[in-house]
Design a protein around this motif. Structure first.
Motif, mmCIF file in Angstrom:
data_model
loop_
_atom_site.group_PDB
_atom_site.id
_atom_site.type_symbol
_atom_site.label_atom_id
_atom_site.label_comp_id
_atom_site.label_asym_id
_atom_site.label_seq_id
_atom_site.Cartn_x
_atom_site.Cartn_y
_atom_site.Cartn_z
ATOM 1 N N LYS A 113 0.826 -1.219 0.000
ATOM 2 C CA LYS A 113 0.000 0.000 0.000
ATOM 3 C C LYS A 113 0.856 1.263 0.000
ATOM 4 C CE LYS A 113 -4.381 -0.807 2.281
ATOM 5 N NZ LYS A 113 -5.098 -0.661 3.553
ATOM 6 N N MET A 114 2.069 1.180 0.528
ATOM 7 C CA MET A 114 2.913 2.364 0.689
ATOM 8 C C MET A 114 3.826 2.634 -0.500
ATOM 9 S SD MET A 114 3.799 2.176 4.737
ATOM 10 C CE MET A 114 4.373 3.883 4.827
ATOM 11 N N VAL A 115 3.850 1.757 -1.490
ATOM 12 C CA VAL A 115 4.733 1.938 -2.641
ATOM 13 C C VAL A 115 4.431 3.272 -3.317
ATOM 14 C CG1 VAL A 115 5.298 1.066 -4.957
ATOM 15 C CG2 VAL A 115 5.112 -0.518 -3.022
ATOM 16 N N GLY A 116 5.496 4.032 -3.583
ATOM 17 C CA GLY A 116 5.377 5.328 -4.240
ATOM 18 C C GLY A 116 6.133 6.393 -3.471
ATOM 19 N N GLU A 117 5.877 7.638 -3.833
ATOM 20 C CA GLU A 117 6.584 8.769 -3.236
ATOM 21 C C GLU A 117 6.116 8.992 -1.803
ATOM 22 O OE1 GLU A 117 6.862 13.481 -4.088
ATOM 23 O OE2 GLU A 117 7.196 12.190 -5.823
ATOM 24 N N ILE A 118 7.061 9.373 -0.964
ATOM 25 C CA ILE A 118 6.785 9.566 0.461
ATOM 26 C C ILE A 118 7.764 10.603 1.003
ATOM 27 C CG2 ILE A 118 8.337 7.729 1.239
ATOM 28 C CD1 ILE A 118 6.192 6.872 3.231
ATOM 29 N N GLY A 119 7.442 11.240 2.099
ATOM 30 C CA GLY A 119 8.359 12.194 2.728
ATOM 31 C C GLY A 119 9.542 11.483 3.359
#
Length: 177
Positions: A113-119
């Motif tokens: 679910k967390m795959v992708g851009e993040i801080g």
């Protein structure tokens, strides 16, 4: 193609890893962290390709790779050997003695679910915080804790030496009067 010692070590480790294990990838000055999610894949927090500016130096959100700074990162699922390249990876579930791991199925579900851009913030949300969050639902970086402790002790040592020098100088000055 000849295999290096690291390749042989990492192949043996990969055979032992279980879904949800924290994997530490020791680098020269720090360790990179990820979570094993099966099928020879690691989910980890890594730099955003081509992003970054000198503004990140004052933003409070620092991530640096080869001198390029970033305040964003990517959660990626990548091949174990790509992430481990050039180091001897190790399973490190050492926080299990303090935190109870989530069920492996839950860890994988959260990771995907967390795959992708993040801080990103080297002090408050780095790759170790991210990996610990996936496994334990708790953001925790022992590397940051140790660095902070070293800074506190180093500061105390410098203050102590400064005080001792000041007292010695003051005592010497009073004896000469």
């Amino acid at each position: 193609m000849a295999s290096t010692y690291e390749d042989l070590h990492n192949a043996a480790l990969l055979r032992e890893l279980e879904v949800g294990d924290l994997v530490e990838f020791p680098r020269a000055l720090y360790s990179h962290w990820g979570v094993y999610i099966g099928n020879q894949h690691i989910v980890h927090l890594t730099g955003v390709d081509g992003a970054g500016s000198m503004d990140a130096l004052t933003s409070g959100s620092l991530f640096s790779v080869c001198g390029v700074t970033f305040d964003k990162a990517w959660v990626k699922i990548e091949d174990f050997f790509k992430v481990a390249k050039g180091c001897q990876a190790k399973r490190n579930n050492g926080k299990d003695h303090v935190c109870r791991p989530l069920h492996p199925h839950e860890i994988v579900k959260r990771a995907k679910k967390m795959v992708g851009e993040i801080g990103y913030n080297v002090l408050w949300y780095n790759c170790e915080h991210f990996a610990a969050f996936l496994r334990y639902d708790r953001k925790w970086s022992e590397q940051v804790d140790k660095a902070a402790e070293t800074a506190v002790w180093g500061g105390a040592l410098v203050a102590g030496i400064g005080t001792a020098i000041g007292l010695f100088a003051s005592t010497s000055k009073n004896k000469n009067k």
